[in-house]
Write an enzyme that holds these catalytic residues in place. Sequence first.
Site, PDB file in Angstrom:
ATOM      1  N   TYR A 249       0.833  -1.353  -0.021  1.00  0.00           N
ATOM      2  CA  TYR A 249      -0.150  -0.112  -0.069  1.00  0.00           C
ATOM      3  C   TYR A 249       0.841   1.340   0.006  1.00  0.00           C
ATOM      4  O   TYR A 249       2.197   1.328   0.078  1.00  0.00           O
ATOM      5  CB  TYR A 249      -1.030  -0.021   1.093  1.00  0.00           C
ATOM      6  CG  TYR A 249      -0.982   0.059   2.429  1.00  0.00           C
ATOM      7  CD1 TYR A 249       0.463   0.402   3.029  1.00  0.00           C
ATOM      8  CD2 TYR A 249      -1.753  -0.519   3.375  1.00  0.00           C
ATOM      9  CE1 TYR A 249       0.729   0.374   4.607  1.00  0.00           C
ATOM     10  CE2 TYR A 249      -1.668  -0.407   5.029  1.00  0.00           C
ATOM     11  CZ  TYR A 249      -0.458  -0.093   5.272  1.00  0.00           C
ATOM     12  OH  TYR A 249      -0.281  -0.306   6.655  1.00  0.00           O
ATOM     13  N   GLU A 250       0.228   2.456  -0.179  1.00  0.00           N
ATOM     14  CA  GLU A 250       0.814   3.753  -0.554  1.00  0.00           C
ATOM     15  C   GLU A 250       1.798   3.763  -1.485  1.00  0.00           C
ATOM     16  O   GLU A 250       2.840   4.225  -1.652  1.00  0.00           O
ATOM     17  CB  GLU A 250       1.501   4.122   0.685  1.00  0.00           C
ATOM     18  CG  GLU A 250       0.756   4.378   1.974  1.00  0.00           C
ATOM     19  CD  GLU A 250      -0.295   5.413   1.706  1.00  0.00           C
ATOM     20  OE1 GLU A 250      -0.309   6.161   0.730  1.00  0.00           O
ATOM     21  OE2 GLU A 250      -1.352   5.218   2.697  1.00  0.00           O
ATOM     22  N   GLY A 251       1.449   2.914  -2.730  1.00  0.00           N
ATOM     23  CA  GLY A 251       2.372   2.753  -3.869  1.00  0.00           C
ATOM     24  C   GLY A 251       3.233   1.500  -3.491  1.00  0.00           C
ATOM     25  O   GLY A 251       4.005   1.250  -2.659  1.00  0.00           O
TER      26      GLY A 251
END
Lengths: 620, 620
Positions: B453-455
């Site tokens: 997550y978050e890229g």
Amino acid sequence: MSNAPNLQQNRYKADLREVRFLLFEQFKLDQILGQGPFEAWGPDEVQMVVDEAYKFSCEVLGPLNAVGDRTGCRLEGGQVYTPPGFKEAWNKLYEAGWMAVSAEPEYGGQGGPFTLHITIQEFMSGANSAFIMYPGLAFGAAEVIQLFGTDAQKEHYLRTMYGGKWGGTMCLTEPQAGSDVGSSRTTAKKLPDGKYAIRGTKIFISGGDHDCAENIVHLVLARVDNAPAGTKGLSLFIVPKVRTNADGSLGEANDVTVGAIEHKMGINGSATCVLNFGENDGCVGELVGTVENQGMSQMFRMMNGARISVGLQGVAVASAAYLNALEYARDRKQGPSINNWKDATAPRVAIVEHPDVRRMLLDMKSRVEGIRALIIKLTRHFDMTRVLQGKDDEQALYHQGQVDLLVPLVKAYGSDQGFRVCETAIQTYGGAGYIKDYPVEQYCRDAKVFSIYEGTNHIQAMDLVGRKLGQRGGANLQGFLGDVAAFVKANEKHPVLGKAVKELGEAQEAVAGTAMRLLGWFQMGKMPMVPLSANRFLEMMSETAVAWLLLDAAKIALDAQEKLPAGDESASERAFYEGKKHTALYYALNVLPHVRLSAEILGREDSSALEISTESFATV
Amino acid sequence: MSNAPNLQQNRYKADLREVRFLLFEQFKLDQILGQGPFEAWGPDEVQMVVDEAYKFSCEVLGPLNAVGDRTGCRLEGGQVYTPPGFKEAWNKLYEAGWMAVSAEPEYGGQGGPFTLHITIQEFMSGANSAFIMYPGLAFGAAEVIQLFGTDAQKEHYLRTMYGGKWGGTMCLTEPQAGSDVGSSRTTAKKLPDGKYAIRGTKIFISGGDHDCAENIVHLVLARVDNAPAGTKGLSLFIVPKVRTNADGSLGEANDVTVGAIEHKMGINGSATCVLNFGENDGCVGELVGTVENQGMSQMFRMMNGARISVGLQGVAVASAAYLNALEYARDRKQGPSINNWKDATAPRVAIVEHPDVRRMLLDMKSRVEGIRALIIKLTRHFDMTRVLQGKDDEQALYHQGQVDLLVPLVKAYGSDQGFRVCETAIQTYGGAGYIKDYPVEQYCRDAKVFSIYEGTNHIQAMDLVGRKLGQRGGANLQGFLGDVAAFVKANEKHPVLGKAVKELGEAQEAVAGTAMRLLGWFQMGKMPMVPLSANRFLEMMSETAVAWLLLDAAKIALDAQEKLPAGDESASERAFYEGKKHTALYYALNVLPHVRLSAEILGREDSSALEISTESFATV
């Protein structure tokens, strides 16, 4: 997730073309079929078993994998209940005879090659790793009785155990005796009738109780009165859950009780039990064979098989994770092609087109196929010992030596890399990989235990460097190194594979040199450097073996590819063989170089981990 | 397990001596305290916050970690309910002011250094990674409004959000738009009153709904009419769950509904939601600031903070796993000392005595402490930008450049290695690590999401090679390489660390050379080689950075050690500093050499993964 997963994405699958390649093109199983112990078997029979066992795994075991994980096992009134469907699957498994493919015909088996047994076991482990623990341990326990039991014991136990009427377990671990099995405290007191009263607690017993079979035959390590300390004083006992009569009918309960079942990270469908033997002084067992204090060597034989099975679990689950990730990567559209990366309106492509996804897929493919080849290499050696027995004892010894040498590699590298592949499969899915709608997060949780049970991977590494390297005066290692060197010599000028083969040659030298270094540490009083370095050495040797077998496969594939007729009808075969080439090149050029580096690192003899004081690790 | 675990073994803990070392000995926070933006802060205030926040994390958040995992979240009547205790913990967290330590005093914050905020966030993430998602995202959303909102928006939202009255989220991902955020389809239609009607579905929204705060302020990426395609046409909107009146009181519901919550591998206490905006045409949002199509750059600012937090989650959970494994290794007796390995009656020792266990512990320690140092290095740079703002703009730019450069390293290497450390912690426990009686299996499951997550970590790698390396004409990279080179030059003849510093010098050169190679690929039309190699390059740079900071710490520790008074009262300090030395040597001599090898491997330009056809991956 709002785009609900197609249930097909959860399906177990294997690549049967790959299996056929391994069995018949790379490891030429047909060369041993139709003769000696395998007289009744031909390629058609083998292929039929493969096809049917695969169908069984997909249809019966696969659909129970998530069910087993979510439901888990339940202990009620002293009895363990397996997840819904497990008992029915057990019955179908034994009705079809899948656990007896390589067992002796004398005891109801079909006398097939061990290679075939392991091939179909991969399907079952991949389809349902938790389920396969129950029949897998029953098989292993029966093998021990077959190898070391008296005739009466074989007669009494083998048909029922190979046939699934009775299950089986191996009971080694105790609260204070895990890796240090020699500290076992379970006792065996000889009774007037020659049997033994067993007393003690065993923990982490896989399939320690279940409701699939009418009885469970525990093989229990225990110490008789006045036996030596440590592993030398351990004996192995047959301790049924329910006592049995001479005619095979069940008698009264045998004072084996389930203290608890563990709640685990994964393999929740497999009951991991605390077992109490003789809590009420009513537990009776019989010695395996007739001689006391042979328990460890007997157990080691069982563990050999069990350790191969664990490495196999690693590759089986990893293979399922890889093929599911591949399917997802082909379906899932995201982002433009790298060739249009600056164009916001470019068409979206399947993520399998993205370089980093391809890298992950090829990385998984190479590890899965390489380790699978290593396992089949091992089982093929094992089958050769049976073919050669009594005909060429020296050659049989060579093959047995390779089996012994490769077991720790298969167990440790197979389990470590199996977990790594599952991790990569999750990453390939992205966010979807982390949610339970897709199968890979369970694969990852299930796979974590493989590096731990049947001897942690450090125990495997110590088995390799402390026992196997020196076996037969080092002849096993020399045999392995010689096999690799011969391949290098024959192929180092190969137009396509040459540079990769050269890397293999350097790896082979690095392994040989590091083995000498380890030997030196033994002799120079630097003993602690050995366990400090053993895991890395095992990895070096595994990477070398895997690269060798991948390159061997690539060479066979390139030769076969040349012989294909031109045209579209050969397209899928050509693609298959091309895959073998890329797989080998990728692994040899991206993974294998670590072997050289590891040799360099071990050569520095950094001993920081030995020197640091226990207090220096942290102030809490 | 029959030897029931001591509940203390489940306790979150951190090494406060290590924190003190980082803040005051290695990164000299006192140099920026008492002046400029940090005028109100001295070392005592910092230490008090550290101590109290640690206490809070251990006492309030830690005990809810397993509860949150086992209970999970529940969606009932359209409302998400968090696990028992979460709402109370939320209230206590905000009462104590822990989320506002570094926020502006103007909006209720305490104006402290970001380094301090991150230091105490580590405790909270380590104690309960699922819980901290809720306040963490609220903090990040508030930061965006603070940076880009109108004065009215700041006035309306910041105090309530920093104070915990209202929560917050970031809503980017859609079913067809994950890594490819430019494919977002959520729309925003301008209304006569200047607000916007929002319509669309967002998935994987962490804390997308919960019962801790009276309202939730969603920051939603959406596209206004006639906006350009791709990321350039995205705008960011403030979309509250419940509409709010000018006086801050709540109005009617805002047509934001929870479609589902995901069932995940871990962080089960964090609700991961499908959110539907405007299903009944009743969802209204307001633009952040006054200019449309600025959504991506605004979101990037928020993501910078969020990405640091994810890397921090990695090290936080890894640190907890390490310290628990260390405690277990000190307590758990198994086997004799390696020096008595042949004596079955030798006394059993704690497993911390065994070389392979020490290797695992030191490996964990070095990764945890190295990555933590990297994070503090980053936050220290960030704090310097605030100190220098308006005083020395060029130096401020240098520091901002280092922040930008290090964010992807912290996020990706922190999350990847965090997971690796958790895996190693499980292995250190052995079988006990796999069962839920001990905390490490949860740590491992929780940690898996950090690389996603978050890229995803590949997005981080592409951010590094595609954006950060070329930023400011390459000056950020040159600054980093120059800092490392200066350290090497100053210390390559150090009597204890010299050989390790030499290895660092080689790594620095390998990174510099590979950066040039990547640039060459961009220019030579070998663009696909860049994403194929980006992850490895990110790892090379991270390993170099971590080794640098570990060696820097070791040098400081050795200097400090020399000044210690002789005698027992200095024993624990001496042990602490000794630990720093061994940690750095271990990492530099065993891990860092990979950088050289990676450079060599990338230099070969193996493109097997690009060449293999999609059909060649498997025949199924």
